[in-house]
Design a protein around this motif. Structure first.
Motif, PDB file in Angstrom:
ATOM      1  N   LEU A   1     -40.888  23.712  -4.083  1.00 57.39           N
ATOM      2  CA  LEU A   1     -41.288  24.834  -3.235  1.00 57.39           C
ATOM      3  C   LEU A   1     -41.552  24.366  -1.804  1.00 57.39           C
ATOM      4  O   LEU A   1     -41.057  24.970  -0.840  1.00 57.39           O
ATOM      5  N   ILE A   2     -42.337  23.302  -1.649  1.00 60.90           N
ATOM      6  CA  ILE A   2     -42.720  22.850  -0.312  1.00 60.90           C
ATOM      7  C   ILE A   2     -41.529  22.257   0.433  1.00 60.90           C
ATOM      8  O   ILE A   2     -41.461  22.362   1.665  1.00 60.90           O
ATOM      9  N   TYR A   3     -40.582  21.687  -0.286  1.00 60.06           N
ATOM     10  CA  TYR A   3     -39.362  21.184   0.364  1.00 60.06           C
ATOM     11  C   TYR A   3     -38.707  22.281   1.194  1.00 60.06           C
ATOM     12  O   TYR A   3     -38.187  22.032   2.285  1.00 60.06           O
ATOM     13  N   HIS A   4     -38.758  23.508   0.716  1.00 56.35           N
ATOM     14  CA  HIS A   4     -38.069  24.614   1.381  1.00 56.35           C
ATOM     15  C   HIS A   4     -38.891  25.254   2.495  1.00 56.35           C
ATOM     16  O   HIS A   4     -38.453  26.252   3.081  1.00 56.35           O
TER      17      HIS A   4
ATOM     18  N   VAL B   1     -27.421  14.181  -7.319  1.00 51.04           N
ATOM     19  CA  VAL B   1     -26.702  13.027  -6.753  1.00 51.04           C
ATOM     20  C   VAL B   1     -27.616  11.822  -6.583  1.00 51.04           C
ATOM     21  O   VAL B   1     -27.230  10.691  -6.883  1.00 51.04           O
ATOM     22  N   THR B   2     -28.843  12.036  -6.093  1.00 55.50           N
ATOM     23  CA  THR B   2     -29.714  10.906  -5.739  1.00 55.50           C
ATOM     24  C   THR B   2     -30.849  10.670  -6.721  1.00 55.50           C
ATOM     25  O   THR B   2     -31.528   9.644  -6.627  1.00 55.50           O
ATOM     26  N   GLY B   3     -31.092  11.628  -7.597  1.00 59.65           N
ATOM     27  CA  GLY B   3     -32.233  11.484  -8.492  1.00 59.65           C
ATOM     28  C   GLY B   3     -33.572  11.635  -7.769  1.00 59.65           C
ATOM     29  O   GLY B   3     -34.602  11.221  -8.283  1.00 59.65           O
ATOM     30  N   GLY B   4     -33.536  12.185  -6.579  1.00 56.29           N
ATOM     31  CA  GLY B   4     -34.764  12.379  -5.808  1.00 56.29           C
ATOM     32  C   GLY B   4     -35.058  11.276  -4.823  1.00 56.29           C
ATOM     33  O   GLY B   4     -36.091  11.303  -4.144  1.00 56.29           O
ATOM     34  N   LYS B   5     -34.159  10.323  -4.704  1.00 56.93           N
ATOM     35  CA  LYS B   5     -34.375   9.215  -3.767  1.00 56.93           C
ATOM     36  C   LYS B   5     -33.692   9.523  -2.432  1.00 56.93           C
ATOM     37  O   LYS B   5     -32.645   8.973  -2.097  1.00 56.93           O
ATOM     38  N   PHE B   6     -34.295  10.445  -1.682  1.00 56.18           N
ATOM     39  CA  PHE B   6     -33.776  10.782  -0.360  1.00 56.18           C
ATOM     40  C   PHE B   6     -34.963  11.126   0.549  1.00 56.18           C
ATOM     41  O   PHE B   6     -36.030  11.542   0.072  1.00 56.18           O
ATOM     42  N   PRO B   7     -34.826  10.950   1.841  1.00 53.93           N
ATOM     43  CA  PRO B   7     -35.958  11.179   2.753  1.00 53.93           C
ATOM     44  C   PRO B   7     -36.200  12.661   3.025  1.00 53.93           C
ATOM     45  O   PRO B   7     -35.261  13.449   3.137  1.00 53.93           O
ATOM     46  N   VAL B   8     -37.461  13.030   3.138  1.00 48.82           N
ATOM     47  CA  VAL B   8     -37.838  14.370   3.574  1.00 48.82           C
ATOM     48  C   VAL B   8     -38.452  14.322   4.968  1.00 48.82           C
ATOM     49  O   VAL B   8     -38.603  15.342   5.636  1.00 48.82           O
ATOM     50  N   ALA B   9     -38.840  13.142   5.402  1.00 43.75           N
ATOM     51  CA  ALA B   9     -39.369  12.903   6.742  1.00 43.75           C
ATOM     52  C   ALA B   9     -39.278  11.402   6.983  1.00 43.75           C
ATOM     53  O   ALA B   9     -39.022  10.630   6.055  1.00 43.75           O
ATOM     54  N   LYS B  10     -39.478  10.997   8.214  1.00 44.46           N
ATOM     55  CA  LYS B  10     -39.406   9.579   8.541  1.00 44.46           C
ATOM     56  C   LYS B  10     -40.490   8.829   7.774  1.00 44.46           C
ATOM     57  O   LYS B  10     -41.682   9.097   7.913  1.00 44.46           O
ATOM     58  N   GLY B  11     -40.060   7.898   6.922  1.00 48.11           N
ATOM     59  CA  GLY B  11     -41.006   7.112   6.150  1.00 48.11           C
ATOM     60  C   GLY B  11     -41.471   7.764   4.868  1.00 48.11           C
ATOM     61  O   GLY B  11     -42.310   7.196   4.161  1.00 48.11           O
ATOM     62  N   SER B  12     -40.953   8.943   4.551  1.00 49.25           N
ATOM     63  CA  SER B  12     -41.365   9.645   3.326  1.00 49.25           C
ATOM     64  C   SER B  12     -40.148  10.075   2.531  1.00 49.25           C
ATOM     65  O   SER B  12     -39.259  10.745   3.064  1.00 49.25           O
ATOM     66  N   ASN B  13     -40.126   9.692   1.248  1.00 44.60           N
ATOM     67  CA  ASN B  13     -39.059  10.103   0.351  1.00 44.60           C
ATOM     68  C   ASN B  13     -39.539  11.230  -0.568  1.00 44.60           C
ATOM     69  O   ASN B  13     -40.746  11.431  -0.762  1.00 44.60           O
ATOM     70  N   TYR B  14     -38.589  11.925  -1.140  1.00 45.69           N
ATOM     71  CA  TYR B  14     -38.882  13.112  -1.941  1.00 45.69           C
ATOM     72  C   TYR B  14     -39.863  12.814  -3.076  1.00 45.69           C
ATOM     73  O   TYR B  14     -40.756  13.622  -3.352  1.00 45.69           O
TER      74      TYR B  14
END
Length: 730
Positions: A157-160, A110-123
């Protein structure tokens, strides 16, 4: 403790006379003829009327019994921590996978990887910045791998293993996420680099079961013993995510989990974990400690005063005497509702329990405080548990049986805790009692908590840590009481591997390392502005002395054994090494096998009882810094000369170790490094003739001369050669 005229608390382990003067069987008995080598003035160790130390005679059986007692206690400590660590690993291995409502694959589509994983950090960012404590190191994960495709695999892997997105319940903290990120390179090393593969999809499809098994064997044979455990964990994660289709199809492994996660391998992997980098004691990190203390202060400083207001009102209004504990009114009871609403820092921990009903056409409002009051009491209990577990050095079984009757206040207003010891008691049926000093801050909290429980139905059986929501009568307090607390803390706090044994090791690490960053926590817990005051306080607590001594012995056994073995069987250099060798010659049996552990344990206990820890650090290959000295700005070691130092806890800087220091031990394994240093310094001098200032030239010459002295000593055939050359300040 017996009134013994001993050497100063500032005596250091590098003064080998210290070690020789420990009779591991008959207690500490300083010699009267070798005191010149001691550091510091002689002091009288004040007798503590509240504690006693058994005097041991020369009777062989009694002495042997004491030595065996020490070894048994160390083994019991190791077994307890190992058991709790194994339980934590079992939680990890048995944790089910909870499929998220939105998978990573869906997000990527859906986003192509353009979504946040933490405040101020995107995937897709090169660095993921996760929150961390104000005193701890950043929890950053970097994506800078050179193997093609490796950064993409690392991301999935680290995302999970990010707490918010992890399908595994055992992932609770960002420090764990960072740890997984750091260990990813082990997967790359054994799977990709070893097989000259990339991490791109066409190579991932070539990964087979035999390839993974070969990687396991290679990791198992590695000198870095933790590689096997880390590789198994990473492969297991990768397969788990693949089987549950939580990662993109082109990055999945086509291998069944049961093919690698078999009971025999799991047992082998866990064994490697304990034989590798895992010490038998693992303290909480600074970030963990900050979370624990903040949690405790929330309950005891924020919530407890509010519950006190409710309790006093219930007593004054005599509502506590109502048989059914129900207050019924025809109108809303706003005053009671306000007192039953407890909100601290925008978190509500208690709300009014109201039941509206009609009787004969009239509305009534019925209030009960029992359940909400019990919930808050359990939160306060958990906070007090954290504080007491940190400052007493008590084991789970010792904490479980604590009752309010065990706390006393003496004529000076000091708190004392009677504690029953079971693990090392002469009679396992009756145990044996110790009296421990308790910081006033914590003693006051226990008394306030007792007051909150002084109304029915919360008095119960008087055990400090029994649950309030339970109506079960506790006839015999068992460690299960503590297990319930640990389970609650695990559910509420973002701390991995949270268990009881780590509490008693955490203060030990702060005291061992004399960490300025944690001095505020020491001050809060013990109420002391001075680190030295805290050490004198700890010296009055035999459990904490023993706990810290065991922690030091276990933490530094590898280094200390290497030092002793290097001095005993090989060439060595340095004033400290020379004195230790002289003592080994006098009593060789005390510097080998189990007896070495007993000797070291007795030595450390003596220092701690005198209010002083020790410092042992590897500074380079084959070189160690050994000291317990209190340094001042007027008596800095060579590694700190010319540096700006502040605070009362001045410690050596191992990264700037100087060869002319009296605190270092140099072993034969340092030969090549010493030779390389001399070559380097000499080359700099020869190539810089006329270019360096006279000061810089003198400094290089000083380093060459000091290093050459140690190299000459090591080349003098060790023990069979002539007496060692003295290393002097030059």
């Amino acid at each position: 403790m017996s009134n013994v005229n001993t050497t100063s608390a500032f005596e250091t382990i590098e003064t080998a006379e210290n070690l020789s003067d420990i009779d591991p069987l008959n207690g500490f008995a300083p010699s009267t003829h070798d005191t010149d080598d001691f550091i510091g003035d002689e002091v009288d160790q004040e007798e503590d009327k509240n504690t006693s130390q058994k005097e041991y005679t020369d009777d062989g059986e009694e002495s042997e019994s004491e030595a065996e007692h020490l070894l048994q206690e160390m083994e019991a400590d190791y077994s307890e921590s190992e058991l709790e660590e194994l339980e934590a690993l079992q939680e990890e291995f048995k944790s089910p996978v909870a499929t998220p409502s939105v998978t990573l694959g869906s997000k990527l589509v859906v986003t192509g990887g353009k979504f946040p994983v933490a405040k101020g950090s995107n995937y897709r960012d090169a660095i993921w910045y996760f929150p961390h404590g104000k005193h701890s190191f950043p929890n950053n994960v970097r994506f800078d791998r050179k193997v093609p495709g490796s950064n993409e695999l690392k991301r999935v892997l680290i995302y999970h293993v990010i707490p918010e997105f992890s399908p595994f319940s055992y992932i609770r903290s960002y420090s764990t996420t960072k740890s997984w990120g750091n260990e990813y390179k082990i997967l790359e090393q054994y799977i990709f680099s070893a097989n000259r593969m990339t991490a791109e999809p066409h190579h991932l499809r070539m990964i087979s079961l035999p390839l993974i098994l070969r990687a396991f064997e290679a990791a198992k044979e590695s000198e870095a013993k933790h590689h096997y455990f880390a590789l198994f964990k990473l492969i297991r994660l990768w397969i788990n995510l693949s089987e549950h289709q939580l990662i993109p199809e082109e990055l999945r492994l086509d291998i069944a989990l049961e093919q690698i996660d078999i009971p025999e391998r799991r047992q082998e992997v866990v064994k490697s974990r304990f034989q590798g980098t895992l010490d038998s004691w693992v303290s909480y990190s600074e970030e963990d400690l900050e979370i624990l203390i903040d949690y405790s202060m929330f309950w005891v400083e924020g919530v407890m005063p509010e519950l006190k207001k409710l309790k006093d009102y219930l007593v004054e209004s005599k509502f506590i005497h109502l048989a059914d504990k129900l207050v019924t009114r025809r109108e809303r009871f706003e005053e009671l509702e306000q007192l039953m609403t407890i909100t601290v820092k925008e978190k509500t921990v208690m709300r009014p329990s109201i039941r509206k009903f009609a009787k004969e056409g009239v509305d009534y409002y019925s209030y009960t405080w029992i359940e909400g009051y019990a919930d808050v009491l359990d939160g306060i209990r958990n906070a007090i548990f954290i504080l007491l577990a940190l400052v007493t050095g008590a084991r789970k079984s010792e904490l479980a049986v604590m009752s309010f009757a065990d706390f006393e206040i003496d004529g000076n207003g000091d708190y004392w805790l009677k504690i029953t010891r079971w693990k090392t008691a002469a009679s396992p049926t009756h145990g044996e009692d110790d009296r421990l000093p308790i910081p006033k801050f914590i003693g006051d909290l226990v008394m306030q908590y007792q007051d909150l429980r002084s109304i029915e139905p919360f008095v119960k059986q008087g055990f400090l840590f029994q649950a309030q929501k339970s109506n079960k009568t506790v006839k015999k307090a068992t460690p299960a009481l503590i297990n319930y607390i640990i389970i609650q803390l695990k559910n509420e706090l973002p701390i991995d591997r949270l268990h009881c044994h780590r509490f008693r090791k955490t203060i030990a690490e702060i005291l061992i390392n004399r960490d300025e960053r944690n001095i505020d926590i020491i001050r809060a817990l013990f109420g002391h502005k001075s680190y030295a005051m805290t050490m004198r306080y700890i010296a009055r607590n035999p459990l904490m002395v023993r706990s810290v001594a065991i922690a030091i012995e276990q933490n530094y056994t590898r280094e200390f054994h290497e030092i002793v073995a290097g001095i005993r069987f090989g060439a060595h250099s340095g004033d400290a090494a020379k004195r230790i060798y002289q003592q080994i010659l006098k009593r060789p049996d005390e510097f080998s096998g189990k007896q070495l552990k007993v000797s070291l344990m007795a030595y450390i206990s003596h220092l701690l009882s005198a209010g002083e820890p020790i410092f042992i650090r590897r500074t380079a290959v084959g070189t160690y810094c050994l000291t317990g000295e209190h340094f001042t700005r007027e008596s800095l070691p060579p590694c700190l000369h010319g540096k700006h130092v502040e605070g009362e806890l001045i410690m050596p800087d191992p990264s700037n170790c100087q060869m002319d220091c009296k605190k270092i031990v140099v072993l034969a394994s340092a030969k090549q490094a010493l030779s390389d240093n001399i070559t380097f310094y000499t080359t700099v001098l020869e190539n810089s003739t006329g270019k360096l200032s006279s000061t810089a030239e003198r400094e290089l010459q000083r380093r060459i001369q000091a290093t050459q002295i140690h190299l000459n000593n090591l080349n003098a055939a060790g023990h069979s050669g002539p007496q060692l050359i003295e290393a002097r300040n030059v």
